[in-house]
Design an enzyme around this catalytic site. Structure first.
Site, PDB file in Angstrom:
ATOM      1  N   LYS A  54       0.839  -1.207   0.000  1.00  0.00           N
ATOM      2  CA  LYS A  54       0.000   0.000   0.000  1.00  0.00           C
ATOM      3  C   LYS A  54       0.874   1.257   0.000  1.00  0.00           C
ATOM      4  CE  LYS A  54      -3.788  -2.455   2.234  1.00  0.00           C
ATOM      5  NZ  LYS A  54      -4.501  -2.814   3.453  1.00  0.00           N
ATOM      6  N   GLN A  98      -4.118  -1.114   9.723  1.00  0.00           N
ATOM      7  CA  GLN A  98      -4.169  -2.463   9.159  1.00  0.00           C
ATOM      8  C   GLN A  98      -4.805  -3.440  10.156  1.00  0.00           C
ATOM      9  OE1 GLN A  98      -3.248  -3.327   5.970  1.00  0.00           O
ATOM     10  NE2 GLN A  98      -3.990  -5.383   6.402  1.00  0.00           N
ATOM     11  N   ASP A 121     -10.516   3.338   4.420  1.00  0.00           N
ATOM     12  CA  ASP A 121     -10.976   1.943   4.382  1.00  0.00           C
ATOM     13  C   ASP A 121     -12.509   1.871   4.352  1.00  0.00           C
ATOM     14  OD1 ASP A 121      -9.104  -0.072   4.133  1.00  0.00           O
ATOM     15  OD2 ASP A 121      -8.568  -0.070   6.263  1.00  0.00           O
TER      16      ASP A 121
END
Ligand code: NAP
Length: 295
Positions: A54, A98, A121
């Site tokens: 990412k 994460q 997200d």
């Protein structure tokens, strides 16, 4: 019939190339580059690989990538403080914590602490609620990537029967909301669904997000259906290395379906492309600019 292979790698690269062309324009108008911050807690090797890719994709798109790699001993209070600081940092457009987090940290509390405007997200309940209400929101990357692939394959999705197998907050539920917004007739199947193969066989579109290797077989699929496989499962091989398979038995389903996404090379690359997209969109909104066109 052998189904068309839906090339998520190529689709993702095209989106990332487009984003790279839009970043300088944002920078000119906003006076700063878009920026994504990743937060990794602990040393889980798979999570570390995801976070690194990412960060790399962010830099390749010309955006700024900040990385906070914290030890597994980090407390929930320390993590919440970091998120609060990132919320207040005007340079940061996107915050990605994460998952999974170590068990002693309440992931829901962490997600609820992220500023919804920076929640790239799309997991914050405000973004989930706005998606369900048909309001502008930041949408979870994986289902958004699936929708891009479906639109590319099928164009208008209105009136199609869509079956989503799996009801997680990360994939299944937002996928169903996105398909409903596209005017599909949506069914969500899960572990308590009766006669799940009959339910799946009704789908013109099938999205598999279960986490069970090759569960979906050819006799579950309506001839001519379009199948998107979200699953990522490692199965053992004789050489001990293991191999990745999806939730769909690719080779046999390809004999029945019209189009199918492979694992790897399907949804996975789209997830990262959509993270780049969400970061650029969040940056535009935070700067008071209209969303970038064509993304
Ligand atoms: P999850 O939270 O474990 O949810 C799995 C869902 O599948 C649950 O809703 C569960 O039902 C349902 N399910 C389990 N067994 C079933 C069965 N026999 N029949 C029907 N439904 C069943 O998983 P997730 O986070 O959504 O992820 C799903 C898969 O996608 C995993 O393989 C994951 O690794 C992969 N994934 C890939 C990406 C990517 O970028 N490509 C991103 C995210 C996830 P209940 O709710 O009733 O338990």
């Amino acid at each position: 019939m052998t189904a068309r292979r839906i090339d998520g790698k190529a689709a993702a690269q095209a989106i990332r190339d487009k984003i790279a062309t839009l970043v300088p324009e944002f920078e000119r108008r906003a006076g700063r580059p878009p920026a994504l911050t990743t937060v990794l807690v602990g040393e889980d090797p798979a999570s570390a690989v995801y976070v690194r890719s990412k960060n790399r994709a962010t830099a390749e798109a010309g955006m700024v990538s900040f990385a906070h790699n914290l030890p597994a001993t980090t407390t929930e209070d320390e993590l919440l403080q970091l998120v609060t600081d990132l919320n207040a940092d005007g340079r940061v457009d996107g915050i990605l914590v994460q998952l999974p987090l170590p068990p002693k940290i309440d992931a829901t509390r962490v997600i609820e602490t992220i500023d919804p405007a920076k929640d790239v997200d799309g997991f914050h309940p405000i973004n989930a609620g706005r998606l369900a209400s048909g309001l502008p929101s930041l949408v979870p990357c994986t289902p958004l990537g699936c929708l891009y692939l479906l639109r590319q394959e099928l164009g208008d999705l209105a009136g199609l029967n869509a079956v989503v197998v799996g009801r997680s907050n990360i994939v299944g539920k937002p996928m169903a909301q996105l398909l409903l917004a596209e005017n599909c007739t949506v069914t969500i199947a899960h572990s308590r669904t009766r006669d799940v193969s009959d339910v799946v066989r009704n789908g013109d579109v099938v999205i598999a997000a279960v986490g069970r290797p090759e569960m979906i077989r050819s006799d579950w699929i309506k001839p001519g259906a379009t199948v998107i496989d979200v699953g990522i499962n490692r199965v053992p091989t004789d050489d001990g290395k293991g191999r990745l398979v999806g939730d769909v038995a690719y080779d046999e389903v390809a004999e029945v379906a019209d189009a199918i996404s492979p694992v790897p090379g399907g949804v996975g690359p789209m997830t990262i492309a959509m993270l780049m997209r969400n970061t650029l969109v969040a940056a535009h909104r935070r700067a008071g600019l209209a969303d970038p066109e064509g993304l």
